[in-house]
Design a protein around this motif. Structure first.
Motif, PDB file in Angstrom:
ATOM      1  N   LYS A 140       0.863  -1.185   0.000  1.00  0.00           N
ATOM      2  CA  LYS A 140       0.000   0.000   0.000  1.00  0.00           C
ATOM      3  C   LYS A 140       0.895   1.228   0.000  1.00  0.00           C
ATOM      4  O   LYS A 140       1.670   1.434   0.933  1.00  0.00           O
ATOM      5  N   PHE A 141       0.790   2.041  -1.042  1.00  0.00           N
ATOM      6  CA  PHE A 141       1.723   3.155  -1.203  1.00  0.00           C
ATOM      7  C   PHE A 141       1.029   4.363  -1.826  1.00  0.00           C
ATOM      8  O   PHE A 141      -0.142   4.310  -2.205  1.00  0.00           O
ATOM      9  N   HIS A 142       1.791   5.469  -1.909  1.00  0.00           N
ATOM     10  CA  HIS A 142       1.305   6.706  -2.516  1.00  0.00           C
ATOM     11  C   HIS A 142       1.991   6.897  -3.868  1.00  0.00           C
ATOM     12  O   HIS A 142       3.211   7.083  -3.921  1.00  0.00           O
ATOM     13  N   PRO A 143       1.252   6.876  -4.969  1.00  0.00           N
ATOM     14  CA  PRO A 143       1.871   7.092  -6.277  1.00  0.00           C
ATOM     15  C   PRO A 143       2.202   8.555  -6.549  1.00  0.00           C
ATOM     16  O   PRO A 143       2.955   8.861  -7.477  1.00  0.00           O
ATOM     17  N   GLY A 144       1.659   9.457  -5.742  1.00  0.00           N
ATOM     18  CA  GLY A 144       1.888  10.886  -5.955  1.00  0.00           C
ATOM     19  C   GLY A 144       3.133  11.395  -5.257  1.00  0.00           C
ATOM     20  O   GLY A 144       3.992  10.631  -4.829  1.00  0.00           O
ATOM     21  N   SER A 145       3.226  12.709  -5.122  1.00  0.00           N
ATOM     22  CA  SER A 145       4.385  13.352  -4.507  1.00  0.00           C
ATOM     23  C   SER A 145       3.986  14.007  -3.183  1.00  0.00           C
ATOM     24  O   SER A 145       2.810  14.286  -2.939  1.00  0.00           O
ATOM     25  N   ALA A 146       4.986  14.234  -2.350  1.00  0.00           N
ATOM     26  CA  ALA A 146       4.739  14.880  -1.058  1.00  0.00           C
ATOM     27  C   ALA A 146       4.394  16.344  -1.251  1.00  0.00           C
ATOM     28  O   ALA A 146       5.005  17.031  -2.073  1.00  0.00           O
ATOM     29  N   VAL A 147       3.400  16.824  -0.493  1.00  0.00           N
ATOM     30  CA  VAL A 147       2.960  18.215  -0.583  1.00  0.00           C
ATOM     31  C   VAL A 147       3.051  18.851   0.803  1.00  0.00           C
ATOM     32  O   VAL A 147       2.474  18.349   1.771  1.00  0.00           O
ATOM     33  N   PHE A 148       3.794  19.959   0.898  1.00  0.00           N
ATOM     34  CA  PHE A 148       3.901  20.725   2.143  1.00  0.00           C
ATOM     35  C   PHE A 148       3.453  22.142   1.846  1.00  0.00           C
ATOM     36  O   PHE A 148       4.121  22.870   1.101  1.00  0.00           O
ATOM     37  N   HIS A 149       2.329  22.529   2.394  1.00  0.00           N
ATOM     38  CA  HIS A 149       1.791  23.870   2.173  1.00  0.00           C
ATOM     39  C   HIS A 149       1.483  24.504   3.517  1.00  0.00           C
ATOM     40  O   HIS A 149       0.627  24.023   4.253  1.00  0.00           O
ATOM     41  N   ASP A 150       2.185  25.598   3.830  1.00  0.00           N
ATOM     42  CA  ASP A 150       2.082  26.219   5.147  1.00  0.00           C
ATOM     43  C   ASP A 150       2.367  25.148   6.208  1.00  0.00           C
ATOM     44  O   ASP A 150       3.425  24.560   6.199  1.00  0.00           O
ATOM     45  N   ALA A 151       1.418  24.880   7.097  1.00  0.00           N
ATOM     46  CA  ALA A 151       1.652  23.895   8.151  1.00  0.00           C
ATOM     47  C   ALA A 151       1.121  22.515   7.787  1.00  0.00           C
ATOM     48  O   ALA A 151       1.368  21.553   8.500  1.00  0.00           O
ATOM     49  N   SER A 152       0.387  22.392   6.685  1.00  0.00           N
ATOM     50  CA  SER A 152      -0.230  21.120   6.347  1.00  0.00           C
ATOM     51  C   SER A 152       0.716  20.241   5.547  1.00  0.00           C
ATOM     52  O   SER A 152       1.582  20.727   4.818  1.00  0.00           O
ATOM     53  N   LYS A 153       0.523  18.949   5.693  1.00  0.00           N
ATOM     54  CA  LYS A 153       1.363  17.964   5.019  1.00  0.00           C
ATOM     55  C   LYS A 153       0.474  16.850   4.493  1.00  0.00           C
ATOM     56  O   LYS A 153      -0.488  16.445   5.136  1.00  0.00           O
ATOM     57  N   GLY A 154       0.824  16.345   3.322  1.00  0.00           N
ATOM     58  CA  GLY A 154       0.054  15.262   2.740  1.00  0.00           C
ATOM     59  C   GLY A 154       0.674  14.798   1.439  1.00  0.00           C
ATOM     60  O   GLY A 154       1.830  15.082   1.143  1.00  0.00           O
ATOM     61  N   TRP A 155      -0.120  14.058   0.652  1.00  0.00           N
ATOM     62  CA  TRP A 155       0.336  13.520  -0.637  1.00  0.00           C
ATOM     63  C   TRP A 155      -0.595  14.036  -1.720  1.00  0.00           C
ATOM     64  O   TRP A 155      -1.797  14.187  -1.502  1.00  0.00           O
ATOM     65  N   SER A 156      -0.030  14.291  -2.895  1.00  0.00           N
ATOM     66  CA  SER A 156      -0.826  14.851  -3.978  1.00  0.00           C
ATOM     67  C   SER A 156      -1.905  13.894  -4.469  1.00  0.00           C
ATOM     68  O   SER A 156      -2.889  14.325  -5.074  1.00  0.00           O
ATOM     69  N   CYS A 157      -1.737  12.594  -4.200  1.00  0.00           N
ATOM     70  CA  CYS A 157      -2.712  11.596  -4.639  1.00  0.00           C
ATOM     71  C   CYS A 157      -3.832  11.392  -3.633  1.00  0.00           C
ATOM     72  O   CYS A 157      -4.774  10.641  -3.905  1.00  0.00           O
ATOM     73  N   CYS A 158      -3.751  12.020  -2.467  1.00  0.00           N
ATOM     74  CA  CYS A 158      -4.743  11.854  -1.402  1.00  0.00           C
ATOM     75  C   CYS A 158      -5.312  13.205  -1.004  1.00  0.00           C
ATOM     76  O   CYS A 158      -4.673  14.247  -1.191  1.00  0.00           O
ATOM     77  N   LYS A 159      -6.484  13.180  -0.375  1.00  0.00           N
ATOM     78  CA  LYS A 159      -7.093  14.420   0.095  1.00  0.00           C
ATOM     79  C   LYS A 159      -6.698  14.762   1.524  1.00  0.00           C
ATOM     80  O   LYS A 159      -6.791  15.920   1.929  1.00  0.00           O
ATOM     81  N   ARG A 160      -6.273  13.775   2.283  1.00  0.00           N
ATOM     82  CA  ARG A 160      -6.025  14.008   3.694  1.00  0.00           C
ATOM     83  C   ARG A 160      -4.791  14.891   3.906  1.00  0.00           C
ATOM     84  O   ARG A 160      -3.755  14.711   3.253  1.00  0.00           O
ATOM     85  N   ARG A 161      -4.906  15.850   4.829  1.00  0.00           N
ATOM     86  CA  ARG A 161      -3.808  16.731   5.216  1.00  0.00           C
ATOM     87  C   ARG A 161      -3.698  16.730   6.739  1.00  0.00           C
ATOM     88  O   ARG A 161      -4.723  16.739   7.441  1.00  0.00           O
ATOM     89  N   VAL A 162      -2.487  16.702   7.265  1.00  0.00           N
ATOM     90  CA  VAL A 162      -2.246  16.697   8.707  1.00  0.00           C
ATOM     91  C   VAL A 162      -1.208  17.747   9.050  1.00  0.00           C
ATOM     92  O   VAL A 162      -0.530  18.292   8.180  1.00  0.00           O
ATOM     93  N   LEU A 163      -1.061  18.009  10.348  1.00  0.00           N
ATOM     94  CA  LEU A 163      -0.071  18.987  10.807  1.00  0.00           C
ATOM     95  C   LEU A 163       1.231  18.322  11.232  1.00  0.00           C
ATOM     96  O   LEU A 163       2.312  18.811  10.923  1.00  0.00           O
ATOM     97  N   GLU A 164       1.120  17.219  11.954  1.00  0.00           N
ATOM     98  CA  GLU A 164       2.310  16.593  12.522  1.00  0.00           C
ATOM     99  C   GLU A 164       3.036  15.752  11.483  1.00  0.00           C
ATOM    100  O   GLU A 164       2.432  15.054  10.681  1.00  0.00           O
TER     101      GLU A 164
END
Length: 338
Positions: A165-189
């Motif tokens: 189980k993996f992420h085919p997209g790229s890492a996204v860091f915008h302001d304080a949020s973090k997530g993957w371009s292939c997913c909708k979920r964003r977290v702080l930590e």
């Protein structure tokens, strides 16, 4: 049974905590603008892959116990947790506060919402098309190799090549949020970011495909020299030479050069020297813009050129107490070329 160290920057397998040194980062990660690093280190990088590859700065013992200290804290030093997560994966933080302004007609939510952002300069691309790569069936995979796919930390145990189980997209860091371009979920930590479950299923990628090597290019380099009564100093203008791969060899009448510089450029030549030298006393030094070679003359005669057979036209003379030639002499003394 082997365990996996949870210290940031380590991730090694271990059976006994002190069986091998654990080199890790004790501090939390720092993301400022496009720069990424660790609070315990000075090094900052832009690429997310380069960030994960920053070597640890502290040596200790391995551990499989998760660090309970939060990397993101409020002013009161309390852990910041989401109050709700909607169907799109948007996490809401804090309590809604009513807007008391005169122009307000409805209650406005003033909670901190972290929403998925469009692609920005802070989005770092991972290796191209890694989601489409697969290990060949006959490839040799060393036991303990870690899956290279984003979001998967599985180690090869000799048989587990599927169910990744993996992420085919790229890492996204915008302001304080973090997530993957292939997913909708964003977290702080950052710890929670690493735990975001992959959104695609496939086979593990333990080896991958080796990147094609850049074609080697043979080039010519400018060569100059000057001399003293006992030495000839040669400068070969080859920038950023690879000290490990480059070769400089001396014989009594020959200088051999094989220089690798500026990535894929290579300069190879064999110079038949004007005069004899002492190979054991000759040296070279690799510098930023050139390779400086010091040839020790086998006699005190001046050289009319660097290569055998060259004439004295345009030769570089050294300072003397007389007018020209060897020290104390009035005339130039050449080695007999006949």
């Amino acid at each position: 049974m082997a365990k996996i160290c949870v210290h940031k920057g380590c991730g090694k397998q271990f059976e006994s905590p002190d069986e091998s040194p654990c080199v890790y980062h004790p501090g939390p990660p720092i993301f400022h603008d496009a720069m990424k690093g660790w609070s315990c280190c000075k090094k900052r990088v832009i690429s997310f892959d380069d960030f994960l590859a920053i070597p640890g700065c502290t040596t200790g013992i391995h551990s499989d116990v998760e660090n309970s200290v939060s990397n993101v804290q409020t002013e009161n030093n309390t852990k910041l947790t989401p109050t709700s997560i909607d169907e799109n994966g948007v996490e809401q933080y804090g309590n809604p506060v009513a807007d008391t302004s005169a122009n307000a007609t409805t209650t406005v939510q003033k909670s901190m919402a972290i929403t998925p952002s469009k692609k920005t300069k802070n989005e770092i691309s991972v290796k191209p098309d890694i989601s489409t790569l697969d290990d060949p069936d006959d490839v040799d995979i060393p036991v303990g190799a870690k899956c290279k796919r984003n979001g998967c930390d599985i180690l090869y145990d000799g048989s587990n090549r599927g169910d990744c189980k993996f992420h085919p997209g790229s890492a996204v860091f915008h302001d304080a949020s973090k997530g993957w371009s292939c997913c909708k979920r964003r977290v702080l930590e950052f710890d929670e970011f690493l735990k975001i479950e992959g959104c695609k299923t496939g086979k593990h990628l333990f080896v991958g495909i080796e990147q094609p090597k850049t074609k080697e290019e043979d080039v010519e380099c400018r060569t100059d020299f000057y001399q003293t009564p006992n030495k000839v100093i040669v400068s070969v203008f080859a920038k950023q030479c690879d000290k490990e791969k480059s070769i400089v060899e001396f014989s009594e009448d020959t200088l051999y050069l094989d220089l690798f510089h500026l990535g894929n450029k290579r300069f190879r030549t064999s110079i038949q020297l004007y005069g004899p030298i002492k190979p054991n006393e000759s040296t070279f030094k690799v510098m930023g813009t050139k390779v400086e070679i010091t040839l020790s003359k086998a006699n005190g005669l001046s050289w009319a050129g660097l290569r055998a057979g060259e004439t004295g036209a345009g030769m570089i003379r050294f300072g003397v107490s007389g007018r020209t030639g060897t020290i104390g002499g009035k005339d130039i003394i050449y080695r007999n070329q006949s």
